[in-house]
Scaffold this active site. Sequence first.
Site, PDB file in Angstrom:
ATOM      1  N   GLU A 315      14.680 -22.858  54.686  1.00 20.33           N
ATOM      2  CA  GLU A 315      13.458 -23.169  55.449  1.00 20.33           C
ATOM      3  C   GLU A 315      13.684 -24.131  56.617  1.00 20.33           C
ATOM      4  O   GLU A 315      12.874 -25.028  56.843  1.00 20.33           O
ATOM      5  CB  GLU A 315      12.397 -23.734  54.488  1.00 20.33           C
ATOM      6  CG  GLU A 315      12.013 -22.718  53.435  1.00 20.33           C
ATOM      7  CD  GLU A 315      11.070 -23.268  52.371  1.00 20.33           C
ATOM      8  OE1 GLU A 315      10.114 -22.552  52.049  1.00 20.33           O
ATOM      9  OE2 GLU A 315      11.282 -24.367  51.856  1.00 20.33           O
TER      10      GLU A 315
HETATM   11  C1  ACM Z   1      13.120 -22.779  48.269  1.00 18.44           C
HETATM   12  O1  ACM Z   1      12.301 -22.434  47.423  1.00 18.44           O
HETATM   13  N1  ACM Z   1      12.693 -23.227  49.450  1.00 18.44           N
HETATM   14  C2  ACM Z   1      14.551 -22.669  48.053  1.00 18.44           C
END
Ligand code: ACM
Length: 530
Positions: A315
């Site tokens: 992310e």
């Molecule tokens: C995640 O759930 N951002 C690895």
Amino acid sequence: MTAQTPQPPRPPLPLVPFPVFAEAPGGRMPLRETARLHGDGPALADLHDAILRRTGLALPSTRGAVEQGDIVLRLDPSVATAEGYTLTVDDHAEIIGADAAGLFYGIQTLLQLVQQDDEGWSLRRAVVSDAPRFGYRGVMLDVARHFFGVADVQAFIDRVSALKFNHLHLHLSDDQGWRMHIDAWPLLTTRASGSSANGDPGGFYTKDDYRAIVAYAASKHMVVVPEIDLPGHTHAIGLAYPELVEAPVMNDTLLAEAADLGQPLPVAGEPYTGWGVGHSSVRIREESTYRFVRDVLTELAELTPGPYLHIGGDEALGTTPADFASFVERVSALTVEIGKTPVAWHEVGAAPGIAEGTVGQYWGNTTPAGAHAEEARHFIERGGTLIMSASNVAYLDMKYTPDFPLGATWAAIIDVRTAYEWEPTAVLDVPERDILGVETPLWTETLRTLADLDLLLFPRAAAQAEIAWSPRESPERTWGSFRARVARFAPAWRHAGIGFHPSPEIPWAEADAAGTPASPRSVARGPHAR
Ligand code: ACM
């Protein structure tokens, strides 16, 4: 001559994860205070303590001849592959471990055979021969969104090692707080560890705390996998060293979620207490960032006997693909240089030159979206393997039902059956040899206490344990068999103080001699809908 009455098939032994081979000859071996334990080393102490905790019987050890009702522990590498064991319960019980871990797992299986009825304590008679399907059977605990102290982490280790999990992934840093003392960068813990999600208090591990966790995990045959999440999920670093991080970058999901939940947006230099992701990054083009990363990873590696360092990589939404690639290529190479195998979330597979042998952790859906599958497969092309943590089946912080009082919903609603019915090799259609194992993550935006963790872990962690350990082709590897077996765990869980979720999917009452499923605990909290 009378025709033989056909016998109804005996139900399988109430074992989870179900062994490679387990036969129930029927009958029981009484477990009395006259029983003696044979063997030595830590396994003998483990067995003694576990039987004492479960039954109140303090069984002595002996070097004398084996007699009826005794329990024998021994090692013999020829009985099974690594971590395997055999177990027989007849007029006496015997566990033969292929190695120390095998002996430990044999003891966990024996404990699942303990029962109590009008005649007192006994062990179900059994013939078991067992070894794991996957060498990596992990559980992740997010100690960044909410901090869990050493005693809670040790209790967590007790719970999951009993289900034969052997890796504890600690998510040690995130936007909401930094949890690990680093000598070279001391402000991380003096300035960036006091916060948590939802404005709750934080905390951090001293190096001695971390050593205590590693040692306790090792005593339960668990390897600690520490994670420093980079380059994103790094807002907290800026509370200590603002020169290392970029200004927060907003994204549409973050804005919508903050409005929806009434949560604050990230502000540079202030603790972030919301749940949004993708807004933070370390400065990828500054050399000081790499001095920081080298120091942190080197100090962590020195404290970590296991082979892995997890470098995050998920992310990083405000970072360009080129910057992201150059960062993760450099940090994965640095990790190898430090002497560890890098582990990274699957997005890191977008970088062409990730260090060879890097392990990818797949957290996409069981139906991979976008480039997720391609990213994950790139780890294999680079000589690495995959840990499977498909988020719509293996993320145990997701709610069981839409109205469940704790947990999130962004990946899925995961009832017990959903947590059970998935196959790690099928998600990306890769051969079993490319899969290092399975890991079930527990993120803690909504979870504050060990009781909260218990409620989301049990019984679903038992489902994940069976996926990680039991052979795919076992006749007992079915939802019908699992739900009947796991139902038998209620008395032991209650006795151990584990406040499991009494999901109506499991026939607890039928299996419980007392006939009373645990009443749902009051877990009311503030609004956590996501
Ligand atoms: C995640 O759930 N951002 C690895």
